[in-house]
Write a protein that holds these residues in place. Structure first.
Motif, PDB file in Angstrom:
ATOM      1  N   LEU A 184       0.803  -1.433   0.111  1.00 51.67           N
ATOM      2  CA  LEU A 184       0.044  -0.020  -0.042  1.00 51.67           C
ATOM      3  C   LEU A 184       0.900   1.535   0.082  1.00 51.67           C
ATOM      4  CD1 LEU A 184      -2.692  -0.837   2.710  1.00 51.67           C
ATOM      5  CD2 LEU A 184      -2.838  -0.978   0.308  1.00 51.67           C
ATOM      6  N   LYS A 185       0.664   2.137  -0.752  1.00 49.56           N
ATOM      7  CA  LYS A 185       1.185   3.417  -0.828  1.00 49.56           C
ATOM      8  C   LYS A 185       0.652   4.359   0.105  1.00 49.56           C
ATOM      9  CE  LYS A 185       2.225   3.624  -5.709  1.00 49.56           C
ATOM     10  NZ  LYS A 185       1.807   2.126  -6.146  1.00 49.56           N
ATOM     11  N   ILE A 186       1.780   4.637   0.903  1.00 49.08           N
ATOM     12  CA  ILE A 186       1.420   5.877   2.195  1.00 49.08           C
ATOM     13  C   ILE A 186       1.855   7.137   1.781  1.00 49.08           C
ATOM     14  CG2 ILE A 186       1.502   6.171   4.432  1.00 49.08           C
ATOM     15  CD1 ILE A 186      -0.606   3.810   3.852  1.00 49.08           C
ATOM     16  N   VAL A 187       1.416   8.012   2.100  1.00 52.66           N
ATOM     17  CA  VAL A 187       1.823   9.548   1.867  1.00 52.66           C
ATOM     18  C   VAL A 187       1.305  10.386   3.318  1.00 52.66           C
ATOM     19  CG1 VAL A 187       2.015  11.574   0.662  1.00 52.66           C
ATOM     20  CG2 VAL A 187       1.604   9.656  -0.467  1.00 52.66           C
ATOM     21  N   LEU A 188       2.491  10.991   3.718  1.00 51.96           N
ATOM     22  CA  LEU A 188       1.939  11.973   4.819  1.00 51.96           C
ATOM     23  C   LEU A 188       2.298  13.532   4.463  1.00 51.96           C
ATOM     24  CD1 LEU A 188       3.833  10.446   8.146  1.00 51.96           C
ATOM     25  CD2 LEU A 188       1.493  10.072   7.449  1.00 51.96           C
ATOM     26  N   HIS A 189       1.387  14.351   4.842  1.00 52.34           N
ATOM     27  CA  HIS A 189       1.692  15.546   4.433  1.00 52.34           C
ATOM     28  C   HIS A 189       1.753  16.423   5.645  1.00 52.34           C
ATOM     29  CE1 HIS A 189       0.301  14.906   0.510  1.00 52.34           C
ATOM     30  NE2 HIS A 189      -0.873  14.325   0.807  1.00 52.34           N
ATOM     31  N   ILE A 190       2.904  17.062   5.834  1.00 51.55           N
ATOM     32  CA  ILE A 190       3.154  17.770   7.135  1.00 51.55           C
ATOM     33  C   ILE A 190       3.325  19.115   6.613  1.00 51.55           C
ATOM     34  CG2 ILE A 190       4.824  17.933   9.241  1.00 51.55           C
ATOM     35  CD1 ILE A 190       5.496  15.003   8.397  1.00 51.55           C
ATOM     36  N   ALA A 249       3.179  23.388   7.764  1.00 54.14           N
ATOM     37  CA  ALA A 249       3.515  24.640   8.725  1.00 54.14           C
ATOM     38  C   ALA A 249       2.075  25.153   9.000  1.00 54.14           C
ATOM     39  CB  ALA A 249       4.304  25.490   8.713  1.00 54.14           C
ATOM     40  N   ALA A 250       1.678  25.455  10.381  1.00 54.95           N
ATOM     41  CA  ALA A 250       0.436  26.370  10.742  1.00 54.95           C
ATOM     42  C   ALA A 250       0.808  27.202  11.408  1.00 54.95           C
ATOM     43  CB  ALA A 250      -0.490  25.557  11.347  1.00 54.95           C
ATOM     44  N   ASP A 251      -0.102  28.322  11.996  1.00 52.49           N
ATOM     45  CA  ASP A 251       0.488  29.294  12.756  1.00 52.49           C
ATOM     46  C   ASP A 251       1.308  29.124  13.947  1.00 52.49           C
ATOM     47  OD1 ASP A 251      -1.149  31.000  11.256  1.00 52.49           O
ATOM     48  OD2 ASP A 251      -2.790  30.880  12.238  1.00 52.49           O
ATOM     49  N   THR A 252       0.921  28.084  14.885  1.00 52.80           N
ATOM     50  CA  THR A 252       1.792  27.629  16.033  1.00 52.80           C
ATOM     51  C   THR A 252       2.165  26.484  15.844  1.00 52.80           C
ATOM     52  OG1 THR A 252      -0.276  27.224  17.192  1.00 52.80           O
ATOM     53  CG2 THR A 252       0.596  29.479  17.091  1.00 52.80           C
ATOM     54  N   GLY A 253       2.042  25.575  14.718  1.00 56.53           N
ATOM     55  CA  GLY A 253       2.461  24.194  14.962  1.00 56.53           C
ATOM     56  C   GLY A 253       2.616  23.755  13.538  1.00 56.53           C
ATOM     57  N   TYR A 254       1.838  22.428  13.424  1.00 57.32           N
ATOM     58  CA  TYR A 254       2.147  21.913  11.914  1.00 57.32           C
ATOM     59  C   TYR A 254       0.718  20.909  11.855  1.00 57.32           C
ATOM     60  CZ  TYR A 254       6.583  23.439  11.783  1.00 57.32           C
ATOM     61  OH  TYR A 254       7.864  24.216  11.765  1.00 57.32           O
ATOM     62  N   ALA A 255       0.271  20.757  10.701  1.00 57.28           N
ATOM     63  CA  ALA A 255      -1.001  20.015  10.280  1.00 57.28           C
ATOM     64  C   ALA A 255      -0.359  18.605   9.612  1.00 57.28           C
ATOM     65  CB  ALA A 255      -1.771  20.883   9.274  1.00 57.28           C
ATOM     66  N   VAL A 256      -0.751  17.547  10.011  1.00 58.66           N
ATOM     67  CA  VAL A 256      -0.630  16.550   9.621  1.00 58.66           C
ATOM     68  C   VAL A 256      -1.685  15.641   8.939  1.00 58.66           C
ATOM     69  CG1 VAL A 256       0.736  14.044  10.230  1.00 58.66           C
ATOM     70  CG2 VAL A 256       1.499  16.122  11.127  1.00 58.66           C
ATOM     71  N   THR A 257      -1.706  15.046   7.937  1.00 58.20           N
ATOM     72  CA  THR A 257      -2.375  14.205   7.177  1.00 58.20           C
ATOM     73  C   THR A 257      -2.215  12.979   6.452  1.00 58.20           C
ATOM     74  OG1 THR A 257      -2.969  15.349   5.199  1.00 58.20           O
ATOM     75  CG2 THR A 257      -4.466  16.317   6.943  1.00 58.20           C
ATOM     76  N   MET A 258      -2.691  12.047   6.282  1.00 57.53           N
ATOM     77  CA  MET A 258      -2.341  10.863   5.354  1.00 57.53           C
ATOM     78  C   MET A 258      -3.187  10.441   4.364  1.00 57.53           C
ATOM     79  SD  MET A 258      -1.488   7.083   7.119  1.00 57.53           S
ATOM     80  CE  MET A 258      -3.173   6.755   7.622  1.00 57.53           C
ATOM     81  N   ASP A 259      -2.522  10.116   3.345  1.00 55.15           N
ATOM     82  CA  ASP A 259      -3.084   9.589   2.044  1.00 55.15           C
ATOM     83  C   ASP A 259      -2.725   7.878   1.971  1.00 55.15           C
ATOM     84  OD1 ASP A 259      -3.912  12.238   1.581  1.00 55.15           O
ATOM     85  OD2 ASP A 259      -2.521  12.433   0.076  1.00 55.15           O
ATOM     86  N   SER A 260      -3.752   7.153   1.478  1.00 54.34           N
ATOM     87  CA  SER A 260      -3.556   5.909   1.060  1.00 54.34           C
ATOM     88  C   SER A 260      -4.244   5.745  -0.052  1.00 54.34           C
ATOM     89  CB  SER A 260      -4.219   4.770   2.245  1.00 54.34           C
ATOM     90  OG  SER A 260      -4.071   3.629   1.691  1.00 54.34           O
ATOM     91  N   PRO A 261      -3.514   6.202  -1.202  1.00 51.70           N
ATOM     92  CA  PRO A 261      -4.013   6.190  -2.658  1.00 51.70           C
ATOM     93  C   PRO A 261      -4.643   4.827  -3.045  1.00 51.70           C
ATOM     94  CG  PRO A 261      -1.936   7.539  -2.521  1.00 51.70           C
ATOM     95  CD  PRO A 261      -1.989   6.643  -1.097  1.00 51.70           C
ATOM     96  N   ASP A 262      -4.058   3.757  -2.566  1.00 48.35           N
ATOM     97  CA  ASP A 262      -4.468   2.263  -3.219  1.00 48.35           C
ATOM     98  C   ASP A 262      -5.882   2.005  -2.409  1.00 48.35           C
ATOM     99  OD1 ASP A 262      -2.114   2.045  -4.442  1.00 48.35           O
ATOM    100  OD2 ASP A 262      -1.188   1.126  -3.109  1.00 48.35           O
ATOM    101  N   GLN A 263      -6.270   2.676  -1.410  1.00 46.25           N
ATOM    102  CA  GLN A 263      -7.623   2.526  -0.878  1.00 46.25           C
ATOM    103  C   GLN A 263      -8.451   3.518  -1.006  1.00 46.25           C
ATOM    104  OE1 GLN A 263      -5.712   1.800   3.048  1.00 46.25           O
ATOM    105  NE2 GLN A 263      -6.473  -0.362   2.945  1.00 46.25           N
ATOM    106  N   GLY A 264      -8.071   4.643  -1.906  1.00 48.97           N
ATOM    107  CA  GLY A 264      -8.989   5.529  -1.993  1.00 48.97           C
ATOM    108  C   GLY A 264      -9.247   6.583  -0.973  1.00 48.97           C
ATOM    109  N   ALA A 265      -8.088   6.609   0.074  1.00 46.97           N
ATOM    110  CA  ALA A 265      -8.373   7.437   1.281  1.00 46.97           C
ATOM    111  C   ALA A 265      -7.500   8.815   1.005  1.00 46.97           C
ATOM    112  CB  ALA A 265      -8.097   6.601   2.301  1.00 46.97           C
TER     113      ALA A 265
END
Length: 459
Positions: A37-43, A45-61
């Motif tokens: 499964l391909k996994i992508v983390l997006h990190i 910068a935000a105002d006082t920290g960081y935003a983290v989200t994950m993609d799992s393209p093979d699962q359509g997420a």
């Protein structure tokens, strides 16, 4: 068609100076036995920290938000409470090496920096050379309000028009799936060619009201006809030149709508099903397992098991099937090829046997599109891709042509597009796992053919 949404939100944590080296996109492959499964983390910068989200393209997420994230001393720990998953990794140059654990199973996951943004070059971007209006459509019979977007070409009009009807699963007006927005692309293209387009959120989805979970294809047909009625009386729309275009389940609904309302000027069926629902499900399982490389003997055995399960579900209530699961397993998997099916396939079949079927599934399995296709008298454009593993092109286009002809409708155009999948993308195998990885949303040839056919039909 089914999709997974992930809402992105910011995750704040201390140490912003040290965390500068962690921002960006990180991608890699998670290997669990034979599955990758391909996994992508997006990190970011935000105002006082960081935003983290994950993609799992093979699962359509995509955009799956983490519930917590900590970065200290070049070590990152991210948790997803809903997924019961944790990733812990250490930055080593341009690598983020670590462990991904979901439940009790730790797996190595080494990520590298890169540009992993989804490419969707066909997604419409403003400014647009047409007018766009937010509208509300009332289905008074069902007390449902459909929220939608009406796009109208420049000029005085009146214009020919078309209503767009989505496929199965809760869909928004763009039929958004795996990062693609097929209906936004289709609406933009047709409106630029002089055709007004109304697309709407399914009942219970987006800004529309109603209970999606309790609805069946019959209910969605009434929604489509309500949208058709709304569009037909708009002052900028040409009388007698309004049709309905549907994709997947929507491509079946268009025939139901046309059979019930002779004022529908034309229908366009994109990968619409002409088979009875239970037959389609068997065909889908056969095609999907074949594309995944399963031996023919296993495919035949599994499809045979499903066929028997469907028959049992017709005869007995779910409570009976659940209470007699173990004894029925002996009947479903006797000696021979069925007993030799891999354990995961046997478990999956038994899960299907005992699952609770909602209103939509009960209706779908018994629904036969044949009488509606026979009854539709308006011009029909029916198209499919040859690599569609969800609605077989040869079978369903053949049936549409046959039923329409036997019903006396000679104004039917049927076309199969070589190498296109269920979304009408150019594909390698047609498997659903490819949808997110393909940049193309809808083949330009398909878009052009639809526009030319509609304009030629209503002139």
């Amino acid at each position: 068609m089914k999709k997974i949404y992930g809402a992105v939100f910011a995750l704040f944590f201390a140490g912003s100076a040290a965390a500068q080296g962690i921002t960006g996109d990180w991608g890699g492959t998670l290997k669990a036995g034979p599955q990758s499964l391909k996994i992508v983390l997006h990190i970011a910068a935000a105002d006082t920290g960081y935003a983290v989200t994950m993609d799992s393209p093979d699962q359509g997420a995509f955009g799956l938000p983490a519930s917590s994230a900590v970065y200290r001393s070049e070590e990152l720990t991210v948790e997803w409470d809903e997924l019961k998953a944790v990733f812990t990794g250490r930055v080593e140059g341009d690598s983020l090496k670590g462990i991904f654990m979901q439940g009790m199973f730790p797996l190595a996951l080494n990520l590298g920096r890169g540009d992993f943004a989804l490419r969707r070059p066909q997604e419409p971007k403003p400014p647009f050379p047409y007018r766009s209006e937010e509208v509300r459509v009332e289905n008074r019979k069902d007390s449902v309000t459909l929220a939608g977007t009406l796009t109208v070409p420049e000029g005085r009009g009146p214009f020919p028009a078309v209503v767009l009807v989505t496929g199965s699963g809760s869909q928004n007006r763009d039929e958004e799936i795996w990062g693609h927005k097929p209906f936004a692309v289709i609406a933009d293209y047709l409106t630029r060619r002089g055709i007004a387009v109304l697309r709407y959120d399914d009942r219970g989805a987006g800004a529309s009201t109603g209970d999606f979970a309790a609805a069946t294809t019959e209910d969605f047909t009434r929604d489509a006809l309500s949208a058709f009625g709304y569009l037909s009386v708009r002052p900028e729309i040409a009388r007698g030149k309004v049709g309905i275009l549907g994709h997947s389940e929507g491509g079946t609904i268009v025939f139901m709508a046309a059979a019930r309302n002779p004022e529908v000027a034309f229908v366009v069926s994109l990968a619409g099903c002409a088979q009875r629902g239970d037959s389609l499900l068997l065909m889908q399982n056969r095609a999907i397992l074949t594309v995944r490389g399963m031996p023919d003997s296993s495919v035949d055995a599994y499809v045979g098991v499903l066929r028997d399960i469907f028959r049992l579900q017709e005869r007995y209530p779910p409570e009976f099937l659940r209470s007699h699961r173990d004894s029925l397993a002996g009947v479903l998997f006797p000696e021979g090829p069925r007993a030799s099916l891999p354990a995961p396939m046997r478990r999956n079949a038994l899960a299907v046997l005992t699952m609770r079927q909602g209103a939509w599934m009960r209706f779908f399995k018994r629904h036969d599109p044949e009488p509606y296709i026979r009854a539709a008298r308006c011009p029909v454009l029916a198209i499919n891709g040859t690599k569609d593993v969800q609605v077989d092109a040869a079978i369903n286009l053949g049936l549409i042509r046959k039923y329409a002809s036997e019903g006396g409708n000679q104004r039917v155009t049927v076309k199969a597009y070589e190498g296109l999948n269920h979304l009408f993308q150019h594909a390698e195998t047609g498997a659903a796992g490819e949808y997110a990885l393909i940049e193309e949303t809808v083949s330009p040839e398909v878009l052009e053919d639809i526009a030319v056919w509609i304009l030629g039909t209503v002139r």
